[in-house]
Design an enzyme around this catalytic site. Structure first.
Site, mmCIF file in Angstrom:
data_model
loop_
_atom_site.group_PDB
_atom_site.id
_atom_site.type_symbol
_atom_site.label_atom_id
_atom_site.label_comp_id
_atom_site.label_asym_id
_atom_site.label_seq_id
_atom_site.Cartn_x
_atom_site.Cartn_y
_atom_site.Cartn_z
ATOM 1 C CG ASP A 346 -5.888 -36.232 5.928
ATOM 2 O OD1 ASP A 346 -6.323 -35.194 5.402
ATOM 3 O OD2 ASP A 346 -4.673 -36.446 6.125
ATOM 4 C CD GLU A 375 -7.719 -34.873 1.620
ATOM 5 O OE1 GLU A 375 -7.563 -33.692 1.279
ATOM 6 O OE2 GLU A 375 -6.916 -35.461 2.370
#
Ligand code: CA
Length: 658
Positions: A346, A375
Site C-alpha cells: 500500500d 502503489e
C-alpha cells in the site's frame, strides 16, 4: 559516553529545529535475531528494542483484556538497545505487554511490534506454541506452480476482501465473513452456480490478492454487531485479524483458520497475495512503535510533527535501519510461517527504493516467483526526496517489484478524480494513446506518442513485469459504477458492452493483469466512491449477479484461458514488445488496432490481430493480409471478410492465424 552524545545531539537538533532523523541515526542498530518472543515449554524469552529507555518491564496477564497483571518483571539491558528477560516454566496461554521508562516517565502498555499472537482486539500479546497452529497436512502444503519460469506476467490477479466474498445471504457459504468461509468448497448461489473459492477456481485466475488480513484496529473484535472496514489501519503487523476468525480471544484460532484458508487456496491451484500497509500505523503517538522508541519509526516535518505522506496521520520511515529490518523480517515471516505467495504494498511510494530491493532480493531467495507490487505513489508530501522513493517513475530502479498503471486505469474508463469524465471505452477518443501505453505495459515502443499519454509522459517500465495492468481496484468507483455515473442516459446494453471492452483490454494487454472482485459479473457498490467503512450493504458481493451476467463471466473465463494458452499476451521483455507488437497506422478515430507476431513468441497462433472500438458506432477496419479466424466465441466480429472487418460499438475483435 554514547548516551551523552545522544543527549547533546538531541539538544542541537532541538535548537536548530532540524530533522530529528539525524538524532535517530545515532541510535544503535540491533542486527541480531530473536526480537519478540521465543517460546519453548521449558521457558519463554522476551526481547524488545528500545535504545532510549532507562528501564523496561514485562507485564503478564491471565486474559487478553481486563483484569490486573499478575506479574511484573524488569527486563535486562541487552546489546544494541535491546532489553530482554527469560522466564522459566511453561507460559502458554499467558498474555503480556511491555512498558519502557523514558525521561523518567513510563510509557503506555503496548504489544511488542514483533508479536505473533494476540488476544481480542490485539491489546496484549499471547504466549502460544506456533506448532499448534498448523492445520492437518500443513507441512505438505505447497504453493501451486503458476509459471514455468516464474514470470510475473504469467499471473492473473484477482483482488478480494475476505468478508465481501461470503457475507451476502446468497453466497451459499456457511462461515460468512470469515477465513473459514473462503476455505469452503462446493458452495453455490441460489441458481446452483459456484461461489467463493470454487468460483475463483472456475474463473481461472492464478493469484488471489486479499485486502488486509493482518490485525487491524478499526473493527471491534468483541462486538456482535456487524462492523465493516477494509482494514488499512495496522495494529499488529505479524498477527492475523481477529474479526475474520471464529474466536478472536484465542491467539491460536485466528492463525490456524488463516492457514486452513491458505491451504484450501493452494489445493485449488491458487496463490495468495497479502495486502500489506507498512506505510503508516493506525495510531501515531500511542502506537507500539512510538511508545517503545519515540519518533524513531516515523518521518517528521521540520517542526517536529509527524509527516503525513499517507494522509492517515503519520508516515513510517523505511529508510531507518530498524524499520527496514522490521519490514523485511515481517514479510519473511509471512512467507515462511503462512506460505504467502506475494505482497501488494500500500502507498509503496512512501517506502525507499533500497528497502524494497532488499525485500525483493530476500523474498526471491526464499520463494522464487513471489509476486511483488505496489502503489507507486503517495497521498501527500514526504520529506524523503522523490529520487529515493519507490514511486512509479522510479520503477526501473526497483528489482522485481511492479507498480500499478494509473495511466491505463484512467485511460480506459476516465479519471478516478473526475466522476463525469469518460474513458476510451466510453467514447473519449483522446485517451487512445493512454490505452496504447497500457497495451505495451508502459514500456518504450516506437508507435506510442508519449506526449499524448494522460499522466506519464515517458515510458517508465523496463519490462512488462514492472507493471500491473488494470482498470479498477477497491479504491474509487468500481468499473460498472464509473460507467453508469459518467454516461447518464446511455442504455444498459451499451454500458455492458463498455464494461466488457474494458476487461478485454486488461486481459489482452501486456503486463500483469489485475481484476477487482466481482467485475466479471458487473459488481456494483451502488455508486459509493470510497466504501472503506460503508458496510455490507454496499460492499458484499451479490452472487445473484453471477446468474444475471453469466455471459460476461463466461467471456472473462474465456479471455483468461486464452491469455494462459498464448505467450503472445505474456511477453517478458520490453524488446519483445517493441519488436512483436505493431499498431495499425490508419484506424478510425476512437479505435485502436494492432498485430502481434505470434511466431516470434513461439505461439501456436502465428499472428494475432486485435481491435478495440470505443465509439458509439460500428467501425470498419482493413485487415492485414492473410487468413484470419475469430478467437472469441462472440457475435461482435461475425461479419468479417478476408480484407476488412466490422467491429461493433464499444466492442473488441480478436482474430488469429494458425
Ligand atoms: Ca483487529
Amino acid at each position: 559516553m554514547k548516551k551523552l552524545l545522544l543527549i547533546l545531539t538531541s539538544i542541537i537538533c532541538l535548537l536548530q529545529k532540524t530533522s530529528s532523523q539525524a538524532l535517530y541515526q545515532q541510535y544503535p542498530v540491533y542486527n541480531g535475531t530473536g526480537l519478540g518472543l521465543s517460546y519453548t515449554p521449558a521457558r519463554s524469552l522476551f526481547r524488545i528494542w528500545s535504545p532510549t529507555a532507562e528501564e523496561a518491564r514485562l507485564l503478564l496477564y491471565r486474559d487478553g483484556e481486563g483484569g490486573n497483571s499478575f506479574q511484573t518483571t524488569s527486563l535486562l539491558k541487552g546489546e544494541s538497545g535491546t532489553w530482554w528477560v527469560q522466564l522459566p516454566g511453561d507460559l502458554k496461554k499467558t498474555f503480556y505487554t511491555f512498558q519502557v521508562k523514558i525521561n523518567n516517565r513510563w510509557s503506555d502498555e503496548v504489544t511488542d511490534p514483533y508479536v505473533k499472537a494476540v488476544g481480542v482486539n490485539g491489546r496484549r500479546g499471547m504466549v502460544i506454541d506456533l506448532a499448534e497452529t498448523n492445520p492437518a497436512g500443513w507441512s505438505r502444503d505447497k504453493s501451486p506452480v503458476f509459471s514455468k519460469n516464474n514470470q510475473p506476467t504469467d499471473a492473473v490477479i484477482y483482488e478480494l476482501h475476505i468478508r465481501d466474498a461470503s457475507i451476502h445471504l446468497n453466497s451459499g457459504i456457511a462461515h460468512k465473513g470469515k477465513f473459514a468461509g473462503l476455505a469452503e468448497t462446493g458452495t453455490v448461489n441460489q441458481n446452483g452456480m459456484a461461489t467463493g473459492l470454487d468460483h475463483l477456481k472456475e474463473l481461472g485466475v492464478t493469484h488471489v490478492h486479499l485486502l488486509p488480513f493482518y490485525d487491524f484496529s478499526s473493527v471491534d473484535e468483541s462486538s456482535s454487531k456487524q462492523q465493516y472496514n477494509w482494514g488499512y489501519d495496522p495494529l499488529n503487523y505479524n498477527v492475523p485479524e481477529g474479526s475474520f476468525s471464529s474466536n478472536p480471544y484465542d491467539g491460536v484460532t485466528r492463525i490456524k483458520e488463516l492457514k486452513q484458508m491458505i491451504s484450501a487456496f493452494h489445493q485449488k491451484g491458487l496463490r495468495v497475495v497479502m495486502d500489506v500497509v507498512f506505510n503508516h500505523t493506525a495510531r501515531s503517538e500511542n502506537s507500539n512503535f512510538n511508545q517503545l522508541v519515540p519518533g524513531y519509526y516515523y518521518r517528521h516535518k521540520k517542526d517536529g510533527n509527524f509527516s503525513n505522506a499517507t494522509a492517515c496521520g503519520n508516515e513510517t520511515a523505511s529508510d531507518m535501519p530498524m524499520m527496514r529490518k522490521f519490514m523485511l523480517e515481517s514479510v519473511l515471516y509471512w512467507v515462511k510461517e503462512y506460505h504467502i505467495d506475494g505482497f501488494r504494498f500500500d502507498l509503496m511510494g512512501v517506502h525507499d527504493i533500497e528497502t524494497m530491493n532488499t525485500i525483493s532480493k530476500a523474498l526471491n531467495a526464499v520463494k522464487p516467483g513471489i509476486l511483488l507490487y505496489g502503489e507507486g505513489w503517495t497521498a501527500g508530501e514526504s520529506p524523503l526526496p522523490d529520487s529515493l522513493r519507490a514511486l512509479k517513475k522510479n520503477v526501473a530502479k526497483l528489482n522485481g517489484v511492479a507498480v500499478f498503471s494509473d495511466d491505463l486505469r484512467d485511460g480506459i474508463k476516465g479519471s478516478v478524480f473526475d466522476l463525469k469524465e469518460n474513458g476510451f471505452v466510453s467514447g473519449k477518443a483522446s485517451f487512445a494513446e493512454s490505452v496504447k501505453f497500457g497495451i505495451v505495459a508502459s514500456c518504450k515502443h516506437p508507435q506510442v506518442n508519449y506526449a499524448k499519454v494522460n499522466y506519464a509522459k515517458a515510458p517508465y517500465a523496463n519490462s512488462p513485469g514492472d507493471v500491473i495492468t488494470y482498470c479498477e481496484c477497491h479504491d474509487n468507483n468500481v468499473l460498472w459504477d464509473k460507467l453508469v455515473l459518467s454516461n447518464p442516459g446511455v442504455a444498459n446494453a451499451d454500458l455492458k458492452r463498455m464494461h466488457r471492452l474494458a476487461l478485454t483490454i486488461v486481459l489482452t494487454s501486456q503486463g500483469i493483469p489485475f481484476l477487482h472482485a466481482g467485475t466479471e459479473f458487473m459488481r456494483s457498490k451502488k455508486g459509493v466512491e470510497n466504501s472503506y467503512n460503508s458496510g455490507d450493504s454496499i460492499n458484499a458481493i451479490d452472487w445473484s449477479l453471477k446468474t444475471e451476467n453469466i455471459d460476461l463471466t463466461r467471456y472473462v473465463e474465456q479471455l483468461i484461458r486464452m491469455r494462459k494458452m498464448h505467450p503472445s499476451f505474456r511477453m517478458t521483455t520490453a524488446a519483445q514488445i517493441r519488436e512483436n507488437i505493431h499498431f495499425d497506422g490508419k484506424v478510425p478515430v476512437g479505435t485502436i488496432a494492432y498485430t502481434i507476431n505470434g511466431t516470434a513468441m513461439k505461439d501456436s497462433w502465428k499472428n494475432i490481430w486485435i481491435a478495440f472500438n470505443g465509439t458509439s458506432e460500428e467501425k470498419t477496419f482493413i485487415l492485414p493480409a492473410g487468413n484470419w479466424k475469430n478467437a472469441l466465441q462472440e457475435d461482435v466480429t461475425k461479419h468479417y471478410e478476408q480484407r476488412s472487418v466490422q467491429v461493433g460499438k464499444y466492442s473488441a475483435a480478436i482474430l488469429f492465424m494458425d
